[in-house]
Structures are given as structure tokens and as C-alpha cells.
Write a protein that holds these residues in place. Sequence first.
Motif, PDB file in Angstrom:
ATOM      1  N   LEU A 264       0.828  -1.195   0.000  1.00 32.00           N
ATOM      2  CA  LEU A 264       0.000   0.000   0.000  1.00 32.00           C
ATOM      3  C   LEU A 264       0.871   1.257   0.000  1.00 32.00           C
ATOM      4  O   LEU A 264       0.597   2.217  -0.741  1.00 32.00           O
ATOM      5  N   ALA A 265       1.930   1.250   0.809  1.00 34.73           N
ATOM      6  CA  ALA A 265       2.833   2.402   0.826  1.00 34.73           C
ATOM      7  C   ALA A 265       3.464   2.618  -0.534  1.00 34.73           C
ATOM      8  O   ALA A 265       3.601   3.759  -1.005  1.00 34.73           O
ATOM      9  N   SER A 266       3.821   1.521  -1.200  1.00 33.63           N
ATOM     10  CA  SER A 266       4.411   1.630  -2.535  1.00 33.63           C
ATOM     11  C   SER A 266       3.411   2.205  -3.534  1.00 33.63           C
ATOM     12  O   SER A 266       3.752   3.082  -4.339  1.00 33.63           O
ATOM     13  N   LEU A 267       2.163   1.740  -3.474  1.00 35.74           N
ATOM     14  CA  LEU A 267       1.134   2.260  -4.385  1.00 35.74           C
ATOM     15  C   LEU A 267       0.850   3.735  -4.132  1.00 35.74           C
ATOM     16  O   LEU A 267       0.491   4.479  -5.053  1.00 35.74           O
ATOM     17  N   SER A 268       1.018   4.161  -2.895  1.00 33.93           N
ATOM     18  CA  SER A 268       0.744   5.563  -2.565  1.00 33.93           C
ATOM     19  C   SER A 268       1.817   6.501  -3.093  1.00 33.93           C
ATOM     20  O   SER A 268       1.588   7.702  -3.235  1.00 33.93           O
ATOM     21  N   GLY A 269       2.996   5.947  -3.362  1.00 35.95           N
ATOM     22  CA  GLY A 269       4.118   6.777  -3.779  1.00 35.95           C
ATOM     23  C   GLY A 269       4.882   7.387  -2.629  1.00 35.95           C
ATOM     24  O   GLY A 269       5.899   8.059  -2.827  1.00 35.95           O
ATOM     25  N   ALA A 270       4.414   7.156  -1.398  1.00 38.95           N
ATOM     26  CA  ALA A 270       5.097   7.699  -0.224  1.00 38.95           C
ATOM     27  C   ALA A 270       6.253   6.788   0.173  1.00 38.95           C
ATOM     28  O   ALA A 270       6.088   5.570   0.240  1.00 38.95           O
ATOM     29  N   THR A 271       7.378   7.376   0.424  1.00 42.43           N
ATOM     30  CA  THR A 271       8.561   6.597   0.798  1.00 42.43           C
ATOM     31  C   THR A 271       8.931   6.752   2.271  1.00 42.43           C
ATOM     32  O   THR A 271       9.838   6.084   2.754  1.00 42.43           O
ATOM     33  N   THR A 272       8.233   7.637   2.958  1.00 41.44           N
ATOM     34  CA  THR A 272       8.499   7.851   4.376  1.00 41.44           C
ATOM     35  C   THR A 272       7.179   7.873   5.140  1.00 41.44           C
ATOM     36  O   THR A 272       6.103   8.094   4.571  1.00 41.44           O
ATOM     37  N   LEU A 273       7.262   7.673   6.467  1.00 42.62           N
ATOM     38  CA  LEU A 273       6.062   7.763   7.286  1.00 42.62           C
ATOM     39  C   LEU A 273       5.503   9.177   7.293  1.00 42.62           C
ATOM     40  O   LEU A 273       4.282   9.373   7.308  1.00 42.62           O
ATOM     41  N   ASP A 274       6.380  10.170   7.280  1.00 40.93           N
ATOM     42  CA  ASP A 274       5.893  11.549   7.239  1.00 40.93           C
ATOM     43  C   ASP A 274       5.043  11.781   6.000  1.00 40.93           C
ATOM     44  O   ASP A 274       3.987  12.432   6.069  1.00 40.93           O
ATOM     45  N   ALA A 275       5.480  11.231   4.885  1.00 42.73           N
ATOM     46  CA  ALA A 275       4.721  11.400   3.643  1.00 42.73           C
ATOM     47  C   ALA A 275       3.390  10.653   3.713  1.00 42.73           C
ATOM     48  O   ALA A 275       2.354  11.155   3.267  1.00 42.73           O
ATOM     49  N   LEU A 276       3.407   9.445   4.280  1.00 41.21           N
ATOM     50  CA  LEU A 276       2.156   8.691   4.429  1.00 41.21           C
ATOM     51  C   LEU A 276       1.185   9.406   5.365  1.00 41.21           C
ATOM     52  O   LEU A 276      -0.018   9.453   5.121  1.00 41.21           O
ATOM     53  N   ARG A 277       1.715   9.975   6.438  1.00 39.55           N
ATOM     54  CA  ARG A 277       0.857  10.659   7.402  1.00 39.55           C
ATOM     55  C   ARG A 277       0.318  11.977   6.855  1.00 39.55           C
ATOM     56  O   ARG A 277      -0.678  12.503   7.359  1.00 39.55           O
ATOM     57  N   ALA A 278       0.975  12.493   5.829  1.00 40.61           N
ATOM     58  CA  ALA A 278       0.511  13.747   5.230  1.00 40.61           C
ATOM     59  C   ALA A 278      -0.546  13.523   4.157  1.00 40.61           C
ATOM     60  O   ALA A 278      -1.192  14.477   3.715  1.00 40.61           O
ATOM     61  N   MET A 279      -0.759  12.280   3.743  1.00 37.14           N
ATOM     62  CA  MET A 279      -1.731  12.012   2.688  1.00 37.14           C
ATOM     63  C   MET A 279      -3.151  12.266   3.177  1.00 37.14           C
ATOM     64  O   MET A 279      -3.499  11.898   4.307  1.00 37.14           O
ATOM     65  N   PRO A 280      -3.999  12.844   2.359  1.00 35.32           N
ATOM     66  CA  PRO A 280      -5.404  13.026   2.745  1.00 35.32           C
ATOM     67  C   PRO A 280      -6.082  11.680   2.992  1.00 35.32           C
ATOM     68  O   PRO A 280      -5.771  10.670   2.344  1.00 35.32           O
ATOM     69  N   ALA A 281      -7.025  11.680   3.922  1.00 32.53           N
ATOM     70  CA  ALA A 281      -7.708  10.437   4.298  1.00 32.53           C
ATOM     71  C   ALA A 281      -8.432   9.807   3.116  1.00 32.53           C
ATOM     72  O   ALA A 281      -8.460   8.578   2.977  1.00 32.53           O
ATOM     73  N   ASP A 282      -9.024  10.616   2.229  1.00 33.15           N
ATOM     74  CA  ASP A 282      -9.785  10.036   1.124  1.00 33.15           C
ATOM     75  C   ASP A 282      -8.888   9.303   0.138  1.00 33.15           C
ATOM     76  O   ASP A 282      -9.295   8.300  -0.467  1.00 33.15           O
ATOM     77  N   GLN A 283      -7.653   9.764  -0.018  1.00 38.27           N
ATOM     78  CA  GLN A 283      -6.720   9.058  -0.890  1.00 38.27           C
ATOM     79  C   GLN A 283      -6.337   7.706  -0.293  1.00 38.27           C
ATOM     80  O   GLN A 283      -6.203   6.709  -1.015  1.00 38.27           O
ATOM     81  N   LEU A 284      -6.154   7.675   1.023  1.00 40.97           N
ATOM     82  CA  LEU A 284      -5.841   6.403   1.678  1.00 40.97           C
ATOM     83  C   LEU A 284      -7.030   5.445   1.593  1.00 40.97           C
ATOM     84  O   LEU A 284      -6.855   4.243   1.367  1.00 40.97           O
ATOM     85  N   LEU A 285      -8.242   5.963   1.763  1.00 39.68           N
ATOM     86  CA  LEU A 285      -9.428   5.112   1.654  1.00 39.68           C
ATOM     87  C   LEU A 285      -9.528   4.483   0.267  1.00 39.68           C
ATOM     88  O   LEU A 285      -9.920   3.323   0.129  1.00 39.68           O
ATOM     89  N   ALA A 286      -9.180   5.248  -0.741  1.00 43.43           N
ATOM     90  CA  ALA A 286      -9.213   4.705  -2.099  1.00 43.43           C
ATOM     91  C   ALA A 286      -8.208   3.572  -2.257  1.00 43.43           C
ATOM     92  O   ALA A 286      -8.483   2.559  -2.915  1.00 43.43           O
ATOM     93  N   LEU A 287      -7.047   3.712  -1.635  1.00 41.30           N
ATOM     94  CA  LEU A 287      -6.037   2.659  -1.706  1.00 41.30           C
ATOM     95  C   LEU A 287      -6.476   1.414  -0.934  1.00 41.30           C
ATOM     96  O   LEU A 287      -6.103   0.294  -1.289  1.00 41.30           O
ATOM     97  N   GLN A 288      -7.275   1.603   0.110  1.00 39.83           N
ATOM     98  CA  GLN A 288      -7.702   0.479   0.939  1.00 39.83           C
ATOM     99  C   GLN A 288      -8.450  -0.572   0.123  1.00 39.83           C
ATOM    100  O   GLN A 288      -8.384  -1.767   0.425  1.00 39.83           O
ATOM    101  N   THR A 289      -9.166  -0.129  -0.898  1.00 39.53           N
ATOM    102  CA  THR A 289      -9.938  -1.057  -1.732  1.00 39.53           C
ATOM    103  C   THR A 289      -9.342  -1.192  -3.131  1.00 39.53           C
ATOM    104  O   THR A 289     -10.008  -1.685  -4.046  1.00 39.53           O
ATOM    105  N   ASP A 290      -8.095  -0.785  -3.299  1.00 37.16           N
ATOM    106  CA  ASP A 290      -7.430  -0.880  -4.601  1.00 37.16           C
ATOM    107  C   ASP A 290      -7.183  -2.347  -4.946  1.00 37.16           C
ATOM    108  O   ASP A 290      -6.585  -3.092  -4.159  1.00 37.16           O
TER     109      ASP A 290
END
Length: 514
Positions: A264-290
Amino acid sequence: MIKAIRTVVVIAFAMLSLDAFAAPLVQTQSGELSGASDGPVLAFKGIPYAAAPVGALRWRPPAAPVSWQGVRDATKFGASCEQPRRNSTAVIPWTAEYLADPPFSEDCLFLNVWTPTLHPASKLPVVVWIHGGGFTEGSGAVPIYRGNHLAQKGIVVVTINYRMGLFGFLASGLLDAEQGSSGEYGMMDQVAALEWVKANIAGFGGDPAQVTIEGQSAGAIAVHHLLAAPSAQGLFARAIAESNSWADTALVPRERAEAIGDKLASLSGATTLDALRAMPADQLLALQTDARLGDHVRFFPVDDGKFIPAGMKERTDVPVLLGSNHDEASAFSPTWQIATSRAYQAMLGDRFAPLSAQFAALYPVKTDADVSTTVRRLLADSASAGVIAWSQARDEHAAPAYGYRFTHPEPGPLAARFATFHSSEVPYAFGTLEYGHRPFTAKDHAISRQLQSYWSNFIRTGNPNGPGLMTWPQLDSGNFMQLGDTQAVTPLLSKEQRDAFRDWLAAGGRIGLF
């Protein structure tokens, strides 16, 4: 002189009237709350039991709630936790009263309290409700979970939110490197809510030593996890698990969960936790069902090695009430809709191997007309067999356990299709039949009163029995309580059926609700 006396009386009466209608106030460790009347009881809603898990607190254990100055309004529910938006056109048995309403937010760690009194000396029993929803959806604010009716029975009712989906159960190498483990944030939230209850519930008239945890579906799985978690020990005295998903209590293996999280982190394009934590919730929700995450990927509690240490078993010193509905599978499993002898035999060969012939003899069909009833009975018995297997695994000195099967179809336009569907017992146990638009009858209300009596007795004493009720025996007697249109004490399964399920489990079979 008389005029002056009259003035004093009028002023005193006015002060009494104002006091009678004043908002109820409660002092908690974080600050003062202002609630409201909910019929004959008091309600306090949207109480923060932990800090908002946003920004740098996303994917961290729950932090202490932020204190406030002055009086905080507690008359409205807080936001429900982030979750996928339900497809409103789906053909399902759950109408609006079963569903969480917006707003949805990551800032969601709230709980709600209903109580008949605010006197600490009352020491009333407390029940903490853990909602279901597959660890993906749901809320403590769902209408059928409202505690105003149970509170009238002398119980303090608490409903909670907790982080779900990837917000609650993401595991990854990045998080492990930071914290040493990951994937149990939603369960940690539940423990934090119970700690809040222990510290604050006396101010709401409750007894922190007499807390029952109660959950349905995913909430029932959570109850089993809390029975095993060292961090929850001492936070509750009794437990209720409705629609007891016994087979799904196994934690997700850490390696599997981390592989999904890393992908999931790879699909998001985020390489750090800071980047993952900065992602909007709706983008993460979309990845949850990718679909690229893989088939049937779900975010469930993870075997992180800490929340439930290796080899840790459920406590057996806590009385437990647990069971299932007759038609749990009606909304989920294609098996429930099997209608031909050929399809039935194929299902037995696939699901019950290597004992399929034994199950065919125990659950025979002669013609296609027999199939539907037999399949539904087999699935119902399978769920009850899970309760039996759980009970038999407890030690001989275990606290009492009580098993049930609920058999009453909830009325409505889809009643014939879904019958006694998954979670249909909940409004009967809470007494919340007024929510929604189902054609309830006097029979429904009588069943609801019966369930509330059994449940409230158990919450008070750890025993569902009481005056005016049919005696409910303990599970170790081999008997269940059948609840619904007819009530009966019954073993549900014959010795031959119990033996078949036991042997099938020993051969690698997997019992589930669906």
C-alpha cells in the motif's frame, strides 16, 4: 409583608424550575461536560477519550485526550471514524437505523454515555458496546445502539468509536522500525476507551469494577481479543459476544499484514512515514480497496507480538454470554442460497472434506425442495458448533458461559429473503425498535423485553437468569437457549453432529458464521 413573602416564594419556585431544566453537568479528568435529557435518562455524547489520531498521531497508539477549559457541550455525537461510503443501491437487509451517518473523520475517538443518575454512590453496572462492521465500518452513534432504553433498567451504557480499516490496522516495515510493532491501533483504542471508563464512569453513576464489554460481529471478535490482551486485564468483569465469529478471532499473521502495508505504501508513492501521514484520508481510503493490493484484502487486527503475546489465551475468569442468529449467512454467503441437490453435494465436498459423506448423512436431502431448509440449518448449526468448540477449549474451572441462538426474523419488505439476518438481534437487545420503519408487532416488543431482561441481568451479575424468565443453563450443560418466536432450552446439535464438527475441525476444517 405578605407581598414580600409571595415574592420570595415566586423567586424560589423560579429557581427550582430553572434547576429542574438545567443541563446536567459531569466533571471528567479532562474537563466538565454538559449533557441533556434523553427521555427519563441523561445522555452525554461525543466525549473524547483520546487525542485526535491525526497528523503525527496517525498510526500511533492512542494518546491522552486534550483537556479543555470551561464546559464542553456533550449533546451531539462526534464524527464517526473514517470508512468507505456504503453503496446505497445495494440489496441488503440493513436499513438506515443500522448504518453510520456522516460526518466521517480521522478525529473520531469519541464515546457516548447514557445513565439514569449522576450520583457516584449509585455504583450502577456499566456496559461498553463495541460496534461491528468488519473492522471497516460502523460507529458508536448508529441509531439502534442508543442506550436510552437499557439505561432505564439501571445500567450505564457506553458506546465507542475506534479506528478501522487501514487507519486502525495497518502494519508495515516503516511502522515497525518506528514503534517495534504495528497493526493493532484500533484495538488499542478500545483499551483506551475502557481505561477512560475506569477513570471517569463513577461521575456518571457507574461502578468501574462492574463493567461488561459487549460486541457484535467484528465487535464480538474484539471481545475475544480483549479477553486475551494483557493491557485489558482489570478493565472489565463480564463479556458478551453476539454473532460470535469464532473462526475469525485468529490474528492476521504479521508477515502477511506487513506485506500488504508495504505494498500500500508503494502504491501511494510515499517513501516515508511523514509522507504517508501527510496524505489526505480520502486518498488512503481509495487505496484500501485498490485491486492491486490483492484479492479479498481486509485490514483486521494483526499478530504484532505485543497486544496479544504469543501463546496468550483468553482469560477464563470472566463470565461470557455468546451466540448467533439462525440466518447469519443470509446477506453474505452464496451457500445460503443453494437450491439444487447437485449444488448442495458440491458444497459439501468442497467445504466439509474430508468428512463430506458424514455431513451428507447427518444433513440429508432427498429432492431439490429439501435443499434450502437443510443448507440453512447446516449453516446455523455450524455457527453453534463454533460456540461449542470455544466452550470446550476452556479449562474446567472457567467462569460460567451461556450460549444462545436467536431465531426471530426481523420484519420488513426483505424479511423472506434475509430472515434472521446478521445483526438482526441488536435492536431487540437494546430495545431500540422505534428507529427505522419496520412493521414491528406486539410480538417483536415482547421478544425485545425478554432479551433486554436476560442481557441486563447478565450485565448486573454475570448470570442472565432472574425472576419471571425461563432458566438459562450454562453451556457446560450441553444446552443453549433458543430465543425468538419460541423459547426453548435445547442442545441444538445431536451428539453425532457435535462429533462430526469436532472431527472436521481436527482434520483442518474452519467454522465460520457465513
